[in-house]
Write a protein that holds these residues in place. Structure first.
Motif, PDB file in Angstrom:
ATOM      1  N   ALA A 126       0.834  -1.199   0.000  1.00  0.00           N
ATOM      2  CA  ALA A 126       0.000   0.000   0.000  1.00  0.00           C
ATOM      3  C   ALA A 126       0.872   1.254   0.000  1.00  0.00           C
ATOM      4  CB  ALA A 126      -0.888  -0.008   1.235  1.00  0.00           C
ATOM      5  N   PRO A 127       0.369   2.355  -0.566  1.00  0.00           N
ATOM      6  CA  PRO A 127       1.143   3.605  -0.625  1.00  0.00           C
ATOM      7  C   PRO A 127       1.136   4.336   0.706  1.00  0.00           C
ATOM      8  CG  PRO A 127      -0.989   3.944  -1.652  1.00  0.00           C
ATOM      9  CD  PRO A 127      -0.937   2.489  -1.277  1.00  0.00           C
ATOM     10  N   PHE A 128       1.680   3.682   1.715  1.00  0.00           N
ATOM     11  CA  PHE A 128       1.718   4.226   3.070  1.00  0.00           C
ATOM     12  C   PHE A 128       3.163   4.226   3.536  1.00  0.00           C
ATOM     13  CE2 PHE A 128      -2.654   4.237   5.033  1.00  0.00           C
ATOM     14  CZ  PHE A 128      -3.349   4.010   3.863  1.00  0.00           C
ATOM     15  N   THR A 129       3.585   5.316   4.171  1.00  0.00           N
ATOM     16  CA  THR A 129       4.930   5.419   4.736  1.00  0.00           C
ATOM     17  C   THR A 129       4.813   5.750   6.206  1.00  0.00           C
ATOM     18  OG1 THR A 129       5.782   6.242   2.628  1.00  0.00           O
ATOM     19  CG2 THR A 129       7.151   6.587   4.574  1.00  0.00           C
ATOM     20  N   PHE A 130       5.564   5.043   7.055  1.00  0.00           N
ATOM     21  CA  PHE A 130       5.529   5.293   8.495  1.00  0.00           C
ATOM     22  C   PHE A 130       6.717   6.169   8.864  1.00  0.00           C
ATOM     23  CE2 PHE A 130       2.026   2.555   9.300  1.00  0.00           C
ATOM     24  CZ  PHE A 130       2.081   1.606   8.281  1.00  0.00           C
ATOM     25  N   VAL A 131       6.431   7.294   9.540  1.00  0.00           N
ATOM     26  CA  VAL A 131       7.467   8.282   9.865  1.00  0.00           C
ATOM     27  C   VAL A 131       7.410   8.543  11.360  1.00  0.00           C
ATOM     28  CG1 VAL A 131       8.356  10.576   9.311  1.00  0.00           C
ATOM     29  CG2 VAL A 131       6.982   9.323   7.617  1.00  0.00           C
ATOM     30  N   ASP A 132       8.579   8.740  11.983  1.00  0.00           N
ATOM     31  CA  ASP A 132       8.539   8.815  13.446  1.00  0.00           C
ATOM     32  C   ASP A 132       8.510  10.218  14.018  1.00  0.00           C
ATOM     33  OD1 ASP A 132      12.061   8.176  14.269  1.00  0.00           O
ATOM     34  OD2 ASP A 132      11.073   9.645  12.983  1.00  0.00           O
ATOM     35  N   GLY A 133       7.975  11.178  13.317  1.00  0.00           N
ATOM     36  CA  GLY A 133       7.840  12.509  13.914  1.00  0.00           C
ATOM     37  C   GLY A 133       6.975  13.413  13.050  1.00  0.00           C
ATOM     38  N   VAL A 134       6.358  14.410  13.673  1.00  0.00           N
ATOM     39  CA  VAL A 134       5.445  15.304  12.956  1.00  0.00           C
ATOM     40  C   VAL A 134       6.178  16.113  11.893  1.00  0.00           C
ATOM     41  CG1 VAL A 134       3.948  17.336  13.187  1.00  0.00           C
ATOM     42  CG2 VAL A 134       3.822  15.510  14.875  1.00  0.00           C
ATOM     43  N   GLU A 135       7.305  16.715  12.277  1.00  0.00           N
ATOM     44  CA  GLU A 135       8.018  17.566  11.314  1.00  0.00           C
ATOM     45  C   GLU A 135       8.474  16.760  10.114  1.00  0.00           C
ATOM     46  OE1 GLU A 135      10.514  20.000  14.405  1.00  0.00           O
ATOM     47  OE2 GLU A 135      10.561  21.049  12.472  1.00  0.00           O
ATOM     48  N   LYS A 136       9.033  15.561  10.397  1.00  0.00           N
ATOM     49  CA  LYS A 136       9.528  14.723   9.308  1.00  0.00           C
ATOM     50  C   LYS A 136       8.376  14.300   8.395  1.00  0.00           C
ATOM     51  CE  LYS A 136      12.980  12.169  11.843  1.00  0.00           C
ATOM     52  NZ  LYS A 136      13.494  10.786  12.040  1.00  0.00           N
TER      53      LYS A 136
END
Lengths: 205, 207
Positions: A107-117
Motif C-alpha cells: 500500500a502507498p503508506f509510509t511510516f514516519v517517526d515525527g510530525v516535522e519529518k
C-alpha cells in the motif's frame, strides 16, 4: 510549493472532533443527508451532501496528493485497508510502525517517526499540490510548529462538552492568529469555514 | 415570552476568556471598523465593520436582560452599577453582595440565589418579550444542560488560544446537545457572527 491544510471531517461548535470514545454521533450527519454524490480525490467513500457542501469539499481539496495521519486514526481504520482516504499517499506518524499490517509493502503508506519529518515528506511528495493533515494531536503539533498553511473547519451544530479536541490538547505560548475566513459555506448540519494561518504568530517569530 | 440565548465572543478553539479572565485578542473586532457606535449607556464607543454594525444594532435593540454568574460580576465590579448595554442584569450567585448593593441602590441588578432555573425565570419576567442573554461560561453550560436555551449566539474570532482558558460551555454532564443550522452567519472583520437554534430535547417539553 505544497499547501498544508489541517482539517477533520467535522468539529462540534465547542471544538471536538469526536467524543472520548472516538464516537462521532451526529457529527457525520452532513456527509449523508444530501442528494449530491461525490468522493474526495483519490478516496473511495461515497458522500451524499448538499450541492453547497459537495462543491466546497471538491474545490477545497482539489489537487490533494498526500495525507498525514497519526497512529490512532491508522489503527481505528486499519489504514483504510491500504486505500488512502484522499490523495495518492499516506504518511503515518508513529514511533513504532505496525509489524503485522497485511498491506505493508504494497500500500502507498509510509511510516514516519515525527510530525516535522512526516509533514516534510508529505510536502516533498505533493510538490505544488495539497497535503491533507489530520487535525487533533497531529495537526495541533504541526500548527504550533508553524507548518500549517490553512485550517478547514467543518462546524457541526452540536455541543459535545468533551472529547478529542480539534486543535490538540495543550496550551500555546502565544495566541495563534488566523486571517478572516477566506470561505464561509453553509451546508445542511455543517458550516464550512476556511482560515489562513499567520505562521509568524504560531511560532512566535 | 422572549428568546433565551447564550451569547459569547469565542476563539476558534472554544474559549471566551483567558484563565485570568482577561480577553486577549477576542475584542479586537469591536474597535477595528469605521462605523462609530456609542454604547447604550454612553460609557464607550465601538467602531465596527459595516456588516457587524447591522448585526450589533439588531442584537442590542432586541436585548431585554443579561444573565451572568458571580465571576463576571466580580471581575467587572458589576460595571459600577450600569452595564454598557444599559439593560438590567440578573446575577446568579450563592450570596448577595450586600455592600455592593448598598453602594448602588438604584442599579437594575437582581441577585438570584435560588439557582439557575430561578434566575432564568426572573430574567424572563423582567425581559417580557425581549431577549434574555446569558453570558458564556458555567451559567450558560447549566442553562444548556437544563434545556433552558432557545439559541446559542457565537461571535467567532479567528484566533487559537490553546488549552487552559475559559470555555464557552466546558464539560457537559449529559450527552451531546444538538443545535440547528445557523439562522445567522455574518462575516465581519476578525469576527464571524453565528446564531444557532437549540433543538428541543424530547424530555424537556416547552419552556
Amino acid at each position: 510549493m505544497a499547501k498544508v491544510i489541517m482539517g477533520a471531517a467535522a468539529v462540534s461548535l465547542d471544538g471536538f472532533m469526536a467524543d472520548d470514545h472516538d464516537g462521532v454521533g451526529p457529527m457525520f450527519d452532513w456527509l449523508g443527508n444530501g442528494d449530491v454524490d461525490w468522493t474526495v480525490e483519490g478516496g473511495t467513500d461515497l458522500c451524499h451532501t448538499t450541492r453547497a457542501s459537495a462543491d466546497f469539499m471538491r474545490s477545497q481539496y482539489a489537487g490533494v496528493a498526500a495525507g498525514v495521519i497519526g497512529r490512532r486514526v491508522f489503527d481505528l481504520t486499519n489504514g483504510w485497508n491500504g486505500q488512502p482516504a484522499a490523495g495518492e499517499h499516506v504518511f503515518v506518524i508513529t514511533h513504532e510502525p505496525p509489524t503485522d499490517w497485511e498491506h505493508a509493502g504494497t500500500a502507498p503508506f509510509t511510516f514516519v517517526d515525527g510530525v516535522e519529518k512526516a509533514v516534510a515528506a508529505a510536502r516533498e511528495f505533493a510538490g505544488d499540490r495539497i497535503v491533507d493533515l489530520s487535525a487533533g494531536q497531529i495537526g495541533g503539533q504541526a500548527l504550533r510548529l508553524g507548518l500549517v498553511d490553512e485550517i478547514v473547519v467543518n462546524v457541526v451544530p452540536v455541543v459535545f462538552g468533551t472529547g478529542r479536541p480539534f486543535f490538540g490538547i495543550g496550551p500555546v505560548d502565544a495566541p495563534i492568529r488566523l486571517g478572516n475566513p477566506s470561505r464561509v459555506v453553509q451546508g445542511d448540519r455543517v458550516t464550512h469555514l476556511v482560515y489562513e494561518v499567520d505562521k509568524a504568530s504560531a511560532t512566535g517569530a | 415570552m422572549g428568546t433565551v440565548q447564550a451569547q459569547a465572543i469565542m476563539s476558534l478553539d472554544g474559549y471566551v476568556a483567558k484563565q485570568d479572565n482577561t480577553i486577549g485578542r477576542l475584542f479586537d473586532w469591536l474597535q477595528n471598523g469605521e462605523v462609530a457606535i456609542p454604547s447604550p449607556a454612553g460609557d464607550l464607543t465601538v467602531h465596527l465593520n459595516p456588516a457587524s454594525t447591522e448585526h450589533w444594532r439588531r442584537w442590542v435593540a432586541s436585548l431585554g436582560v443579561l444573565v451572568c454568574g458571580r465571576t463576571l460580576f466580580d471581575v467587572t465590579g458589576g460595571w459600577q452599577g450600569r452595564h454598557s448595554l444599559d439593560v438590567p442584569v440578573v446575577v446568579v450567585t450563592h450570596h448577595v453582595p450586600s455592600d455592593w448593593v448598598d453602594a448602588h441602590p438604584d442599579a437594575p441588578f437582581h441577585f438570584v440565589t435560588g439557582g439557575v432555573p430561578a434566575a432564568i425565570a426572573r430574567a424572563q419576567e423582567i425581559a417580557g418579550d425581549r431577549v434574555v442573554s446569558v453570558t458564556g461560561g458555567t451559567i450558560a453550560r447549566q442553562c444548556l444542560e437544563l434545556g433552558l436555551l432557545d439559541e446559542v449566539a457565537v461571535d467567532l474570532v479567528p484566533v487559537v488560544m490553546g488549552a487552559g482558558n475559559r470555555p464557552f460551555f466546558g464539560d457537559l454532564s449529559s450527552q451531546d446537545i444538538l443545535l440547528g443550522n445557523p439562522t445567522t452567519c455574518v462575516q465581519g472583520d476578525r469576527v464571524t457572527h453565528l446564531v444557532f437554534p437549540v433543538q428541543r430535547r424530547l424530555d424537556t417539553g416547552d419552556a
